[in-house]
Design a protein around this motif. Structure first.
Motif, short mmCIF file in Angstrom:
data_model
loop_
_atom_site.label_atom_id
_atom_site.label_comp_id
_atom_site.label_asym_id
_atom_site.label_seq_id
_atom_site.Cartn_x
_atom_site.Cartn_y
_atom_site.Cartn_z
N HIS A 170 0.82 -1.20 0.00
CA HIS A 170 0.00 0.00 0.00
C HIS A 170 0.86 1.26 0.00
N LEU A 171 1.97 1.22 0.74
CA LEU A 171 2.86 2.38 0.74
C LEU A 171 3.48 2.61 -0.64
N LEU A 172 3.84 1.53 -1.29
CA LEU A 172 4.42 1.67 -2.63
C LEU A 172 3.41 2.24 -3.61
N LEU A 173 2.17 1.78 -3.52
CA LEU A 173 1.12 2.33 -4.38
C LEU A 173 0.88 3.81 -4.07
N THR A 174 0.93 4.17 -2.78
CA THR A 174 0.74 5.57 -2.39
C THR A 174 1.87 6.46 -2.89
N LEU A 175 3.10 5.95 -2.78
CA LEU A 175 4.25 6.73 -3.24
C LEU A 175 4.18 6.99 -4.74
N LEU A 176 3.85 5.96 -5.51
CA LEU A 176 3.75 6.13 -6.95
C LEU A 176 2.58 7.02 -7.32
N GLY A 177 1.48 6.91 -6.56
CA GLY A 177 0.33 7.75 -6.85
C GLY A 177 0.59 9.22 -6.58
N ASN A 178 1.43 9.51 -5.59
CA ASN A 178 1.74 10.91 -5.27
C ASN A 178 2.63 11.57 -6.32
N THR A 179 3.31 10.75 -7.13
CA THR A 179 4.15 11.32 -8.19
C THR A 179 3.36 11.68 -9.45
N GLY A 180 2.09 11.30 -9.49
CA GLY A 180 1.25 11.58 -10.66
C GLY A 180 1.13 13.05 -11.02
N PRO A 181 0.81 13.94 -10.05
CA PRO A 181 0.68 15.37 -10.39
C PRO A 181 1.95 15.99 -10.95
N LEU A 183 3.94 14.57 -13.00
CA LEU A 183 4.21 14.04 -14.34
C LEU A 183 3.10 14.37 -15.33
N MET A 184 2.25 15.35 -15.00
CA MET A 184 1.10 15.67 -15.84
C MET A 184 1.52 16.19 -17.22
N ASN A 185 2.72 16.76 -17.33
CA ASN A 185 3.16 17.31 -18.61
C ASN A 185 3.74 16.26 -19.55
N SER A 186 3.94 15.05 -19.06
CA SER A 186 4.53 13.99 -19.87
C SER A 186 3.53 12.85 -20.00
N VAL A 187 2.96 12.69 -21.18
CA VAL A 187 1.98 11.63 -21.41
C VAL A 187 2.63 10.26 -21.31
N THR A 188 3.87 10.15 -21.79
CA THR A 188 4.57 8.87 -21.74
C THR A 188 4.81 8.41 -20.31
N MET A 189 5.24 9.34 -19.46
CA MET A 189 5.50 8.98 -18.07
C MET A 189 4.21 8.63 -17.33
N ILE A 190 3.12 9.31 -17.68
CA ILE A 190 1.84 8.98 -17.06
C ILE A 190 1.41 7.57 -17.45
N ASN A 191 1.60 7.20 -18.72
CA ASN A 191 1.25 5.84 -19.15
C ASN A 191 2.10 4.80 -18.45
N ILE A 192 3.39 5.09 -18.30
CA ILE A 192 4.27 4.16 -17.58
C ILE A 192 3.85 4.04 -16.12
N LEU A 193 3.46 5.17 -15.52
CA LEU A 193 3.02 5.16 -14.12
C LEU A 193 1.74 4.33 -13.96
N LEU A 194 0.79 4.51 -14.88
CA LEU A 194 -0.45 3.74 -14.81
C LEU A 194 -0.19 2.25 -14.98
N LEU A 195 0.69 1.90 -15.92
CA LEU A 195 1.03 0.49 -16.13
C LEU A 195 1.69 -0.11 -14.88
N THR A 196 2.58 0.68 -14.27
CA THR A 196 3.25 0.21 -13.05
C THR A 196 2.25 0.04 -11.91
N GLN A 197 1.30 0.95 -11.79
CA GLN A 197 0.29 0.85 -10.75
C GLN A 197 -0.58 -0.39 -10.94
N ILE A 198 -0.93 -0.68 -12.18
CA ILE A 198 -1.74 -1.86 -12.46
C ILE A 198 -0.98 -3.14 -12.12
#
Length: 227
Positions: A170-181, A183-198
């Motif tokens: 849960h902490l790892l998911l929270t840490l990655l989720g907090n990095t989302g805002p 990375l809003m300017n990079s669509v590629t990084m957002i896609n990588i973040l979503l894939l990692t979260q899944i």
């Protein structure tokens, strides 16, 4: 704004000073569809198949004559922990199985009942269990101390293992989720973040099953040692 990373696990929701977070432990039963309780049903058949497999496995770990039907206790324990682990993966639901209050409440009474039963009914066997077979006489006092300590910390290791494994994911998911805002300017990084979260969420589903199984199996092994 969280004061620290672990504050996401704090039970803070309350009404009239009554904590509502712990109601998630049993409130999730309401989300089961009515068709689950009807027979025949695919989900119920699958669940019964899983329980039968667990019953056959736990039955081999327990003495056949003295503990008839005891495997159902550990199957219920597995089901209860698995249910709470799964429920904690949903957003905005309090993860009760990540708290020592929850895990120690299950581990300590079970361990205590095994110890009381063993020392009252099988005292000689419990003393013999403190010295493993084949231990040299000179090492027997040390082995008694080591076995006694390892026996006393069993409820703590059971509870900490479950809580720590649930908190870590849960902490790892929270840490990655907090990095989302950020990375809003990079669509590629957002896609990588979503894939990692899944992928992490799928891993957490597996961890939920494994930790429930480990808790139930270790409890079964501890109970078989006192007979």
């Amino acid at each position: 704004m969280m004061t620290n990373l672990f504050s996401s696990f704090d039970p803070t929701s309350n009404v009239f000073n009554l904590s509502l977070n712990w109601t998630s432990t049993l409130l999730g039963l309401l989300i089961f569809p009515l068709s689950f309780w009807l027979i025949p049903n695919r989900s119920l058949v699958l669940w019964n198949f899983l329980l039968n497999k667990l019953h056959n496995e736990f039955k081999t770990l327990l003495p056949q004559k003295k503990t008839l039907g005891s495997s159902f206790i550990f199957i219920s324990l597995f089901s209860f922990i698995l249910f709470n682990n799964f429920l904690g993966l949903f957003p905005y639901i309090f993860t009760s199985s990540s708290h020592l209050t929850f895990t120690l409440t299950m581990a300590l009474p079970l361990w205590m009942s095994f110890m009381i039963y063993g020392w009252i009914n099988n005292t000689q066997h419990m003393f013999a269990h403190l010295v493993p077979q084949g231990t040299p006489p000179i090492l027997m006092p040390f082995m008694v101390c080591i076995e006694t300590i390892s026996n006393l910390i069993r409820p703590l290791t059971l509870s900490v293992r479950l809580a720590a494994n649930m908190i870590a994911g849960h902490l790892l998911l929270t840490l990655l989720g907090n990095t989302g805002p950020m990375l809003m300017n990079s669509v590629t990084m957002i896609n990588i973040l979503l894939l990692t979260q899944i992928m992490l969420l799928i891993l957490e589903l597996a961890v939920s099953v494994i930790q429930s199984y480990v808790f139930a199996v270790l409890t079964t092994l501890y109970s078989s040692e006192v007979n």
